[in-house]
Scaffold this motif. Sequence first.
Motif, PDB file in Angstrom:
ATOM      1  N   LEU A   1      -1.406 -11.510   7.210  1.00  0.00           N
ATOM      2  CA  LEU A   1      -1.622 -10.568   6.126  1.00  0.00           C
ATOM      3  C   LEU A   1      -0.470  -9.576   6.095  1.00  0.00           C
ATOM      4  O   LEU A   1      -0.099  -9.028   7.138  1.00  0.00           O
ATOM      5  CB  LEU A   1      -2.935  -9.793   6.327  1.00  0.00           C
ATOM      6  CG  LEU A   1      -4.251 -10.440   5.885  1.00  0.00           C
ATOM      7  CD1 LEU A   1      -5.399  -9.473   6.133  1.00  0.00           C
ATOM      8  CD2 LEU A   1      -4.216 -10.859   4.441  1.00  0.00           C
ATOM      9  N   VAL A   2       0.098  -9.336   4.928  1.00  0.00           N
ATOM     10  CA  VAL A   2       1.199  -8.380   4.825  1.00  0.00           C
ATOM     11  C   VAL A   2       0.664  -6.970   5.036  1.00  0.00           C
ATOM     12  O   VAL A   2      -0.531  -6.699   4.886  1.00  0.00           O
ATOM     13  CB  VAL A   2       1.907  -8.493   3.465  1.00  0.00           C
ATOM     14  CG1 VAL A   2       2.544  -9.870   3.316  1.00  0.00           C
ATOM     15  CG2 VAL A   2       0.934  -8.228   2.328  1.00  0.00           C
ATOM     16  N   TRP A   3       1.563  -6.069   5.337  1.00  0.00           N
ATOM     17  CA  TRP A   3       1.162  -4.738   5.767  1.00  0.00           C
ATOM     18  C   TRP A   3       0.352  -3.990   4.721  1.00  0.00           C
ATOM     19  O   TRP A   3      -0.565  -3.231   5.056  1.00  0.00           O
ATOM     20  CB  TRP A   3       2.392  -3.920   6.164  1.00  0.00           C
ATOM     21  CG  TRP A   3       3.279  -3.542   5.008  1.00  0.00           C
ATOM     22  CD1 TRP A   3       4.339  -4.236   4.511  1.00  0.00           C
ATOM     23  CD2 TRP A   3       3.156  -2.357   4.211  1.00  0.00           C
ATOM     24  NE1 TRP A   3       4.890  -3.576   3.438  1.00  0.00           N
ATOM     25  CE2 TRP A   3       4.191  -2.420   3.237  1.00  0.00           C
ATOM     26  CE3 TRP A   3       2.295  -1.264   4.206  1.00  0.00           C
ATOM     27  CZ2 TRP A   3       4.376  -1.425   2.283  1.00  0.00           C
ATOM     28  CZ3 TRP A   3       2.464  -0.273   3.260  1.00  0.00           C
ATOM     29  CH2 TRP A   3       3.502  -0.352   2.311  1.00  0.00           C
TER      30      TRP A   3
ATOM     31  N   VAL B   1      -4.647  -1.197   2.962  1.00  0.00           N
ATOM     32  CA  VAL B   1      -5.762  -1.098   2.015  1.00  0.00           C
ATOM     33  C   VAL B   1      -7.089  -1.382   2.721  1.00  0.00           C
ATOM     34  O   VAL B   1      -8.085  -0.670   2.521  1.00  0.00           O
ATOM     35  CB  VAL B   1      -5.563  -2.067   0.831  1.00  0.00           C
ATOM     36  CG1 VAL B   1      -6.813  -2.093  -0.052  1.00  0.00           C
ATOM     37  CG2 VAL B   1      -4.345  -1.662   0.014  1.00  0.00           C
ATOM     38  N   ILE B   2      -7.117  -2.424   3.546  1.00  0.00           N
ATOM     39  CA  ILE B   2      -8.334  -2.748   4.298  1.00  0.00           C
ATOM     40  C   ILE B   2      -8.742  -1.580   5.189  1.00  0.00           C
ATOM     41  O   ILE B   2      -9.936  -1.246   5.292  1.00  0.00           O
ATOM     42  CB  ILE B   2      -8.119  -4.023   5.135  1.00  0.00           C
ATOM     43  CG1 ILE B   2      -8.099  -5.254   4.225  1.00  0.00           C
ATOM     44  CG2 ILE B   2      -9.210  -4.176   6.201  1.00  0.00           C
ATOM     45  CD1 ILE B   2      -7.683  -6.528   4.923  1.00  0.00           C
ATOM     46  N   ALA B   3      -7.757  -0.950   5.828  1.00  0.00           N
ATOM     47  CA  ALA B   3      -8.057   0.204   6.679  1.00  0.00           C
ATOM     48  C   ALA B   3      -8.669   1.338   5.867  1.00  0.00           C
ATOM     49  O   ALA B   3      -9.622   2.000   6.318  1.00  0.00           O
ATOM     50  CB  ALA B   3      -6.792   0.680   7.382  1.00  0.00           C
ATOM     51  N   GLY B   4      -8.141   1.558   4.667  1.00  0.00           N
ATOM     52  CA  GLY B   4      -8.712   2.592   3.804  1.00  0.00           C
ATOM     53  C   GLY B   4     -10.140   2.265   3.401  1.00  0.00           C
ATOM     54  O   GLY B   4     -11.018   3.139   3.402  1.00  0.00           O
ATOM     55  N   ILE B   5     -10.377   0.993   3.069  1.00  0.00           N
ATOM     56  CA  ILE B   5     -11.734   0.562   2.713  1.00  0.00           C
ATOM     57  C   ILE B   5     -12.684   0.758   3.885  1.00  0.00           C
ATOM     58  O   ILE B   5     -13.804   1.265   3.726  1.00  0.00           O
ATOM     59  CB  ILE B   5     -11.725  -0.917   2.279  1.00  0.00           C
ATOM     60  CG1 ILE B   5     -10.954  -1.078   0.968  1.00  0.00           C
ATOM     61  CG2 ILE B   5     -13.151  -1.445   2.123  1.00  0.00           C
ATOM     62  CD1 ILE B   5     -10.731  -2.523   0.571  1.00  0.00           C
TER      63      ILE B   5
ATOM     64  N   PHE C   1     -17.584  -4.986   1.700  1.00  0.00           N
ATOM     65  CA  PHE C   1     -16.491  -4.497   0.868  1.00  0.00           C
ATOM     66  C   PHE C   1     -15.156  -5.110   1.300  1.00  0.00           C
ATOM     67  O   PHE C   1     -14.332  -5.485   0.454  1.00  0.00           O
ATOM     68  CB  PHE C   1     -16.420  -2.968   0.945  1.00  0.00           C
ATOM     69  CG  PHE C   1     -17.637  -2.282   0.401  1.00  0.00           C
ATOM     70  CD1 PHE C   1     -17.735  -1.981  -0.951  1.00  0.00           C
ATOM     71  CD2 PHE C   1     -18.693  -1.936   1.232  1.00  0.00           C
ATOM     72  CE1 PHE C   1     -18.859  -1.353  -1.468  1.00  0.00           C
ATOM     73  CE2 PHE C   1     -19.820  -1.304   0.731  1.00  0.00           C
ATOM     74  CZ  PHE C   1     -19.909  -1.016  -0.618  1.00  0.00           C
ATOM     75  N   VAL C   2     -14.947  -5.213   2.613  1.00  0.00           N
ATOM     76  CA  VAL C   2     -13.720  -5.837   3.126  1.00  0.00           C
ATOM     77  C   VAL C   2     -13.679  -7.308   2.742  1.00  0.00           C
ATOM     78  O   VAL C   2     -12.629  -7.828   2.341  1.00  0.00           O
ATOM     79  CB  VAL C   2     -13.637  -5.674   4.664  1.00  0.00           C
ATOM     80  CG1 VAL C   2     -12.482  -6.494   5.230  1.00  0.00           C
ATOM     81  CG2 VAL C   2     -13.475  -4.211   5.039  1.00  0.00           C
ATOM     82  N   PHE C   3     -14.819  -7.976   2.854  1.00  0.00           N
ATOM     83  CA  PHE C   3     -14.874  -9.395   2.523  1.00  0.00           C
ATOM     84  C   PHE C   3     -14.487  -9.637   1.067  1.00  0.00           C
ATOM     85  O   PHE C   3     -13.726 -10.557   0.754  1.00  0.00           O
ATOM     86  CB  PHE C   3     -16.278  -9.940   2.792  1.00  0.00           C
ATOM     87  CG  PHE C   3     -16.443 -11.392   2.424  1.00  0.00           C
ATOM     88  CD1 PHE C   3     -15.974 -12.381   3.266  1.00  0.00           C
ATOM     89  CD2 PHE C   3     -17.061 -11.751   1.237  1.00  0.00           C
ATOM     90  CE1 PHE C   3     -16.117 -13.724   2.930  1.00  0.00           C
ATOM     91  CE2 PHE C   3     -17.206 -13.083   0.899  1.00  0.00           C
ATOM     92  CZ  PHE C   3     -16.734 -14.073   1.741  1.00  0.00           C
TER      93      PHE C   3
END
Length: 272
Positions: free
Chosen positions: A205-207, A212-216, A263-265
């Motif tokens: 996965l690109v940075w 974005v995932i971390a923010g979610i 939400f991540v999924f």
Amino acid sequence: MMKDLPKRALSAVVFVLATLICVLYSKFSFGFFFLLLSMASANEFYTLMDKWGYSTQRYIGVLGSGYLFFSFFLYRFGFDSTAMLAVNLLIPFVILLVEMFVDDDHMLGNSGTTVLGMYYSAIPFVLLTFITIPLELPSFSPFLVLGFIFIIWANDTFAYIFGSLLGKNKLYEKVSPGKTWEGFIGGFIFAMLTGYAYSLFYTELVWIHWVVIAGIISVTGTLGDLVESKLKRKAGVKDSGNLLPGHGGVLDRFDALIFSMPFVFVYVLFAT
């Protein structure tokens, strides 16, 4: 407080090591670990709901939660579990029928709460198996999930540190008086930094996706924590359980993962 520190530290170390070993060792340890978490989460959820005044079908719900996870786990790893998956459709109706004979006056409330607990505690861990196993091949690749766990730990740790040192403005005092906006912002920033740092290791996965995932995870995980705080507040308890001395129960430790994973999924499914 200080005399409990060694006990808290030891249980935290055991918890971290158990999580890492089970997630990384093999697909079977991965599945067994999250199967137990699904059932333990359901049991704690029903304990809270019983204190709310509901009379849940605890044993059916706990077993149903484990069965729901196990059937999808087998399916995701290439086993022909179509028949097992079909049984999941029957469980809510079985709960409704049982409740009709047990407590006809509160049939819908009790059965609905039982079904909610079963799906709330199992579906997020089911989604972990879908993320862990590439769609093209039923192989085992746990490092994406490991990144989610590191992000959650970073968010929780730095939210606590910033909240303790700088916290003045309450995030949602009526539900969780200890949480502050300063703590939330500190956790949010370090969650995204952890996501970026992990992208240097997990390059599939690109940075930007990791950030974005971390923010979610930070936002929805915090909301999940608030949801559980409200459940506990109305139930009149401090912790959802006592599995980990000084740290509470499974829901206390995995509420952020449980609430953020759907939400991540969705993001991983449509944006990557």
